[in-house]
Design an enzyme around this catalytic site. Structure first.
Site, mmCIF file in Angstrom:
data_model
loop_
_atom_site.group_PDB
_atom_site.id
_atom_site.type_symbol
_atom_site.label_atom_id
_atom_site.label_comp_id
_atom_site.label_asym_id
_atom_site.label_seq_id
_atom_site.Cartn_x
_atom_site.Cartn_y
_atom_site.Cartn_z
ATOM 1 N N SER A 181 6.162 7.723 2.445
ATOM 2 C CA SER A 181 4.723 7.490 2.458
ATOM 3 C C SER A 181 3.894 8.712 2.838
ATOM 4 O O SER A 181 2.747 8.822 2.426
ATOM 5 C CB SER A 181 4.396 6.326 3.390
ATOM 6 O OG SER A 181 4.976 6.517 4.657
ATOM 7 N N HIS A 209 5.431 2.241 -1.878
ATOM 8 C CA HIS A 209 4.617 3.172 -2.677
ATOM 9 C C HIS A 209 5.144 3.365 -4.095
ATOM 10 O O HIS A 209 4.562 4.120 -4.869
ATOM 11 C CB HIS A 209 4.528 4.526 -1.979
ATOM 12 C CG HIS A 209 3.897 4.441 -0.632
ATOM 13 N ND1 HIS A 209 2.535 4.523 -0.443
ATOM 14 C CD2 HIS A 209 4.430 4.235 0.593
ATOM 15 C CE1 HIS A 209 2.275 4.387 0.847
ATOM 16 N NE2 HIS A 209 3.397 4.212 1.503
ATOM 17 N N LYS A 241 -0.923 -2.069 -1.649
ATOM 18 C CA LYS A 241 -1.059 -0.702 -2.159
ATOM 19 C C LYS A 241 -1.420 -0.728 -3.647
ATOM 20 O O LYS A 241 -2.546 -1.063 -3.969
ATOM 21 C CB LYS A 241 0.194 0.074 -1.791
ATOM 22 C CG LYS A 241 0.137 0.328 -0.276
ATOM 23 C CD LYS A 241 1.365 0.826 0.377
ATOM 24 C CE LYS A 241 1.043 1.005 1.864
ATOM 25 N NZ LYS A 241 2.202 0.930 2.728
HETATM 26 C C1 LIG Z 1 2.302 0.678 4.117
HETATM 27 C C2 LIG Z 1 3.757 0.564 4.304
HETATM 28 C C3 LIG Z 1 4.302 -0.560 4.899
HETATM 29 C C4 LIG Z 1 3.442 -1.627 5.524
HETATM 30 O O1 LIG Z 1 2.905 -2.448 4.565
HETATM 31 P P1 LIG Z 1 1.604 -3.295 4.953
HETATM 32 O O2 LIG Z 1 1.559 -4.365 3.933
HETATM 33 O O3 LIG Z 1 0.469 -2.343 4.891
HETATM 34 O O4 LIG Z 1 1.837 -3.813 6.342
HETATM 35 C C5 LIG Z 1 5.671 -0.678 4.963
HETATM 36 N N1 LIG Z 1 6.470 0.300 4.482
HETATM 37 C C6 LIG Z 1 5.980 1.418 3.930
HETATM 38 C C7 LIG Z 1 6.902 2.457 3.420
HETATM 39 C C8 LIG Z 1 4.604 1.582 3.834
HETATM 40 O O5 LIG Z 1 4.106 2.694 3.326
#
Ligand SMILES: *Cc1c(COP(=O)(O)O)cnc(C)c1O
Length: 398
Positions: A181, A209, A241
């Site tokens: 990320s 992602h 996302k």
């Molecule tokens: C953003 C993210 C999460 C968390 O997801 P949310 O739905 O925002 O709680 C988990 N793992 C990774 C790799 C992320 O980038």
């Protein structure tokens, strides 16, 4: 002593280290052009990779769901049930990912801590990439498992850690981000899948992602690399996302999903997602599967970003994804760069420790299908001017 007297020293220290984070407030939809703190800026800070967060189809789906089901979900799923929409989304996510079943969680953070702690305990070994998302590390800690972290992307190191941990563990797991990320690079999943099999371990991939962005139908890194449910038996994705919505899911076989449903405490003890979120996620899934033009435009932006940054002498990282960080190093300087960009009309966050390793503070540029090539080159040209200026003034101070 007042509570604040206990708390203030740590806050002051945090500030002195240049690590203090500040919240900005937005007045308009999530979109590249947005009003933040009252000022219009071009944002390169979201994970809305396909530009779906303010897409009319998501809004229409949410409104229809509210008309049919109302707003709140009422309780946890196992207490109060869920709607036809929830079941449909789980079914479609399973089909799309090529896994027998999927289970919805309220957020990706909750999915990761829930899944890991449902699968493991103090008798188990979990190997994780050093740069894994905080929720994956916290999941292993919560489970009380033996957590061993290998150097970023270093499968040889992971192999060594397996060989060092010779005690007989009940279960063994390798857990990794699909796309990292804060760096934008990809996990070496083919090698990790082999390594897992070699050591009787199971591979869990969190592709927060990658979903929506990678693969021919946007089904993420496992689709792009053609990895089966046997290679990656535990697959987690988020809906906040590229989906432009909210929520998360885990996909896998029937026994995995039943185990999560029966034992994942962050699934059991929390309110079900509101139907409007589920409906918006379904609409997003259909767009992701059908609207290839968005992914194509995004790929064009990624190529352009890398080519132009190289021409301008900016230090990009080894990333072929919409996450294109520029490492500054010093936390204070990264923060100053981000501030100056904001004043110039660009919203790019400075990512500092503990989100990234000490000395690798960076500007995290994220591209979305809603950006134009012109917005991108404006950003890069402005950034070069600001960096020269900061560099010059820090040198004259020295
Ligand atoms: C953003 C993210 C999460 C968390 O997801 P949310 O739905 O925002 O709680 C988990 N793992 C990774 C790799 C992320 O980038």
């Amino acid at each position: 002593m007042f509570l604040k007297d206990l708390l203030l020293p740590a806050l002051e220290q945090h500030q002195a280290r240049g690590l203090y984070r500040q919240l900005r407030q937005r007045q308009t939809p999530q979109h590249p052009l947005q009003q933040v703190n009252g000022q219009w800026v071009c944002s390169f800070s979201s994970n809305d990779y396909l530009g779906l967060a303010d897409h009319p189809s998501l809004q229409e789906a949410a409104i229809l769901a509210i008309e049919k089901y109302g707003f709140g979900s009422g309780s946890a799923e196992l207490i109060n049930g869920y709607t036809d929409l929830h079941a449909e989304l789980e079914y479609e996510l399973a089909r799309w990912t090529g896994r027998p079943r999927a289970l919805l969680f309220s957020t990706g953070f909750m999915a990761n801590i829930g899944v890991i702690s449902a699968l493991s305990n103090a008798q188990d070994l979990i190997l994780e990439d050093r740069l894994n998302h905080a929720s994956l590390l916290d999941g292993a800690r919560l489970a009380g498992a033996r957590l061993s972290r290998y150097h970023h992307l270093d499968t040889l190191h992971a192999d060594t850690l397996f060989k060092k941990n010779t005690i007989t563990y009940r279960r063994r797991f390798i857990v990794t981000d699909g796309v990292f990320s804060m760096d934008g690079d990809l996990a070496p999943l083919q090698v990790l899948a082999q390594l897992a099999k070699q050591h009787q371990a199971y591979l869990m991939v969190d592709d927060a992602h990658g979903f929506g962005v990678l693969g021919t139908t946007g089904a993420g890194i496992v689709e792009a690399l053609n990895l089966s449910g046997d290679d990656v038996p535990i697959l987690v994705g988020t809906l906040g996302k590229a989906f432009g919505s909210f929520g998360a899911f885990v996909a896998g076989d029937d026994a995995l999903i039943e185990t999560c449903q029966q034992f994942a405490r962050s699934y059991i003890f929390t309110t079900a997602m509101p139907p409007a979120c589920v409906a918006a996620s379904l609409a997003a899934l259909h767009l992701i599967q059908q609207d290839h033009a968005r992914r194509a435009h995004l790929q064009g932006l990624i190529q352009a970003c890398r080519a132009q940054a190289q021409q301008l002498g900016l230090a990009l990282m080894d990333s072929l994804t919409p996450i294109q960080p520029i490492v500054i190093g010093d936390s204070q300087q990264a923060w100053e760069c981000s501030q100056r960009l904001f004043e110039a009309g660009f919203y790019v966050p400075a990512i500092r420790p503990p989100s990234v390793a000490a000395g690798t503070a960076r500007l995290r540029i994220t591209l979305t299908a809603a950006h134009t090539l012109e917005q991108l080159s404006d950003l890069l040209n402005t950034l070069v001017i600001i960096m020269r200026d900061i560099d010059g003034s820090s040198r004259s101070k020295a």
